[in-house]
Write a protein that holds these residues in place. Structure first.
Motif, PDB file in Angstrom:
ATOM      1  N   GLY A 139       0.811  -1.207   0.000  1.00  0.00           N
ATOM      2  CA  GLY A 139       0.000   0.000   0.000  1.00  0.00           C
ATOM      3  C   GLY A 139       0.847   1.261   0.000  1.00  0.00           C
ATOM      4  N   LEU A 140       1.916   1.260   0.808  1.00  0.00           N
ATOM      5  CA  LEU A 140       2.783   2.434   0.896  1.00  0.00           C
ATOM      6  C   LEU A 140       3.519   2.684  -0.415  1.00  0.00           C
ATOM      7  CD1 LEU A 140       4.071   4.677   2.577  1.00  0.00           C
ATOM      8  CD2 LEU A 140       5.775   3.025   3.369  1.00  0.00           C
ATOM      9  N   VAL A 141       4.044   1.607  -1.028  1.00  0.00           N
ATOM     10  CA  VAL A 141       4.779   1.745  -2.285  1.00  0.00           C
ATOM     11  C   VAL A 141       3.851   2.206  -3.406  1.00  0.00           C
ATOM     12  CG1 VAL A 141       5.987   0.461  -4.108  1.00  0.00           C
ATOM     13  CG2 VAL A 141       6.636   0.147  -1.717  1.00  0.00           C
ATOM     14  N   ASP A 142       2.646   1.660  -3.455  1.00  0.00           N
ATOM     15  CA  ASP A 142       1.688   2.085  -4.484  1.00  0.00           C
ATOM     16  C   ASP A 142       1.361   3.567  -4.346  1.00  0.00           C
ATOM     17  OD1 ASP A 142       1.565  -0.365  -5.671  1.00  0.00           O
ATOM     18  OD2 ASP A 142      -0.276  -1.006  -4.654  1.00  0.00           O
ATOM     19  N   LYS A 143       1.161   4.008  -3.120  1.00  0.00           N
ATOM     20  CA  LYS A 143       0.854   5.412  -2.871  1.00  0.00           C
ATOM     21  C   LYS A 143       2.038   6.301  -3.273  1.00  0.00           C
ATOM     22  CE  LYS A 143      -0.752   8.508   0.805  1.00  0.00           C
ATOM     23  NZ  LYS A 143      -1.139   8.599   2.248  1.00  0.00           N
ATOM     24  N   THR A 144       3.250   5.871  -2.889  1.00  0.00           N
ATOM     25  CA  THR A 144       4.451   6.634  -3.220  1.00  0.00           C
ATOM     26  C   THR A 144       4.681   6.659  -4.727  1.00  0.00           C
ATOM     27  OG1 THR A 144       5.455   5.977  -1.115  1.00  0.00           O
ATOM     28  CG2 THR A 144       6.930   6.859  -2.800  1.00  0.00           C
ATOM     29  N   ARG A 145       4.497   5.503  -5.371  1.00  0.00           N
ATOM     30  CA  ARG A 145       4.705   5.410  -6.818  1.00  0.00           C
ATOM     31  C   ARG A 145       3.776   6.367  -7.569  1.00  0.00           C
ATOM     32  NH1 ARG A 145       3.542   0.244  -7.637  1.00  0.00           N
ATOM     33  NH2 ARG A 145       5.658  -0.615  -7.789  1.00  0.00           N
ATOM     34  N   ASN A 146       2.519   6.405  -7.177  1.00  0.00           N
ATOM     35  CA  ASN A 146       1.562   7.289  -7.848  1.00  0.00           C
ATOM     36  C   ASN A 146       1.913   8.758  -7.649  1.00  0.00           C
ATOM     37  OD1 ASN A 146       0.061   5.104  -8.756  1.00  0.00           O
ATOM     38  ND2 ASN A 146      -1.297   5.109  -6.972  1.00  0.00           N
ATOM     39  N   ALA A 147       2.346   9.102  -6.420  1.00  0.00           N
ATOM     40  CA  ALA A 147       2.692  10.492  -6.132  1.00  0.00           C
ATOM     41  C   ALA A 147       3.940  10.921  -6.899  1.00  0.00           C
ATOM     42  CB  ALA A 147       2.910  10.673  -4.629  1.00  0.00           C
ATOM     43  N   VAL A 148       4.958  10.058  -6.910  1.00  0.00           N
ATOM     44  CA  VAL A 148       6.209  10.375  -7.613  1.00  0.00           C
ATOM     45  C   VAL A 148       5.966  10.485  -9.114  1.00  0.00           C
ATOM     46  CG1 VAL A 148       8.486   9.475  -8.239  1.00  0.00           C
ATOM     47  CG2 VAL A 148       7.715   9.376  -5.865  1.00  0.00           C
ATOM     48  N   LYS A 149       5.207   9.535  -9.651  1.00  0.00           N
ATOM     49  CA  LYS A 149       4.942   9.538 -11.092  1.00  0.00           C
ATOM     50  C   LYS A 149       4.170  10.789 -11.504  1.00  0.00           C
ATOM     51  CE  LYS A 149       4.057   5.604 -12.908  1.00  0.00           C
ATOM     52  NZ  LYS A 149       3.384   4.336 -13.322  1.00  0.00           N
ATOM     53  N   GLN A 150       3.192  11.170 -10.683  1.00  0.00           N
ATOM     54  CA  GLN A 150       2.386  12.348 -11.005  1.00  0.00           C
ATOM     55  C   GLN A 150       3.243  13.619 -10.979  1.00  0.00           C
ATOM     56  OE1 GLN A 150      -0.961  12.904  -8.406  1.00  0.00           O
ATOM     57  NE2 GLN A 150      -1.733  14.674  -9.509  1.00  0.00           N
ATOM     58  N   ARG A 151       4.082  13.739  -9.947  1.00  0.00           N
ATOM     59  CA  ARG A 151       4.888  14.948  -9.815  1.00  0.00           C
ATOM     60  C   ARG A 151       5.950  15.045 -10.898  1.00  0.00           C
ATOM     61  NH1 ARG A 151       9.720  15.821  -7.443  1.00  0.00           N
ATOM     62  NH2 ARG A 151       9.700  13.767  -6.418  1.00  0.00           N
ATOM     63  N   LEU A 152       6.732  13.961 -11.101  1.00  0.00           N
ATOM     64  CA  LEU A 152       7.820  14.016 -12.072  1.00  0.00           C
ATOM     65  C   LEU A 152       7.310  14.046 -13.512  1.00  0.00           C
ATOM     66  CD1 LEU A 152      10.540  11.692 -10.493  1.00  0.00           C
ATOM     67  CD2 LEU A 152      10.426  14.180 -10.512  1.00  0.00           C
ATOM     68  N   THR A 153       6.232  13.339 -13.778  1.00  0.00           N
ATOM     69  CA  THR A 153       5.671  13.370 -15.129  1.00  0.00           C
ATOM     70  C   THR A 153       5.221  14.783 -15.493  1.00  0.00           C
ATOM     71  OG1 THR A 153       4.928  11.070 -14.969  1.00  0.00           O
ATOM     72  CG2 THR A 153       3.891  12.433 -16.646  1.00  0.00           C
TER      73      THR A 153
END
Length: 308
Positions: free
Chosen positions: A127-141
């Motif tokens: 759950g933590l990795v999925d949340k982090t992955r979505n946040a990082v992808k959204q910001r960097l993209t």
């Protein structure tokens, strides 16, 4: 790992008295350390990062029966006095104390405690990795798109003969750098999900003498006390059945884990949300005027505030 003879000496020297245990069977308490690592390498030797380390406690009795002892069972025990050590001298010399106690504890931990530790960590980590992955992808993209668009604008200005403050190559380099950072961070997060349990290690142990056995050896056992013990067990059983039925009537899924000595008696899963709750049950006769809460139960409650 100690040799078995050395381990036997440890349990004979380290003796704890369990005041609230009316049984008359001694048992060995073993302390194990268990770690879980992920896929990230943290040293030149190739060692992987440890993401969870946990102390676990297991008991082994004279018949070889092994079970979980709870989160901090020693909190409900005290060191034996010199007088008590004299009373249990024969118990301390028993042959079973030196017979593969650590091997039995490790085998039990591998089959029961390690999977539980691993599954608890994995459920939180996913759950933590999925949340982090979505946040990082959204910001960097978003940033990559911005600098890519900016580079295209600057390129058009340069081709029209204008001299912008930043050249298009620098803007494109920022976009490329952000893209590389995104790929690297995604790979790191992927490695965080590659969890693997390490073998549990025995780090210590003690011989546990229940109050019931100590009283018998001291000649203090009485029919009245035996009757009180039986009455207490009956009250506890009635209380357990009442709580189990109440949980079922609410649509929950209760499970009796009282024998595991894990700091609570019932593990109940909410039938609607799947939320897990830990329930400690107390049952006393009508004439009783006290209810005892052990330190192990208090520690479990503190460590599981939302679930207890």
């Amino acid at each position: 790992r100690k040799e078995s003879s050395a381990a036997s000496d440890v349990y004979k020297r380290q003796v704890l008295i369990h005041e609230d245990d009316d049984s008359d069977k001694a048992r060995a308490l073993l302390y194990l350390e268990h770690s879980i690592q992920d896929g990230r390498v943290v040293s030149r030797s190739g060692a992987r990062r440890v993401v969870s380390r946990k102390m676990q406690f297991v008991t082994v009795d004279e018949t070889g029966q092994t079970q979980m002892a709870g989160d901090a069972p020693y909190l409900d025990m005290r060191p034996a006095t010199e007088e008590e050590l004299g009373l249990i001298e024969a118990v301390r010399k028993a042959d079973w104390i030196g017979k593969d106690l650590e091997q039995k504890a490790v085998s039990y931990a591998i089959s029961s405690l390690v999977p539980q530790h691993f599954n608890e960590l994995k459920s939180r980590k996913v759950g933590l990795v999925d949340k982090t992955r979505n946040a990082v992808k959204q910001r960097l993209t978003s940033e990559i798109a911005h600098w890519g668009y900016r580079a295209a604008q600057l390129k058009a200005q340069e081709e029209s003969g204008r001299q912008p403050k930043m050249n298009s190559m620098k803007a494109q380099a920022r976009a490329d750098d952000l893209s590389a950072r995104l790929d690297k961070r995604m790979e790191e997060l992927e490695q965080e999900l590659k969890l693997a349990p390490k073998p549990p290690i025995v780090v210590g142990g003690a011989l546990v003498i229940p109050r019931g056995l100590l009283n018998r050896l001291a000649g203090k056992e009485s029919p009245e006390r035996n009757a009180a013990v039986i009455d207490t067990k009956t009250s506890e059983m009635i209380a357990m059945n009442a709580v189990m039925e109440a949980e079922k009537s609410l649509g929950n899924e209760p499970r009796d884990v009282s024998d595991a000595k894990c700091g609570y008696d019932i593990e109940s899963r909410d039938g609607k949300t799947g939320h897990l709750r830990f329930i400690e049950v107390k049952g006393r006769s009508a004439e009783a005027d006290t209810v005892t809460v052990t330190r192990n139960e208090v520690v479990k409650a503190i460590n599981s505030k939302e679930n207890f």
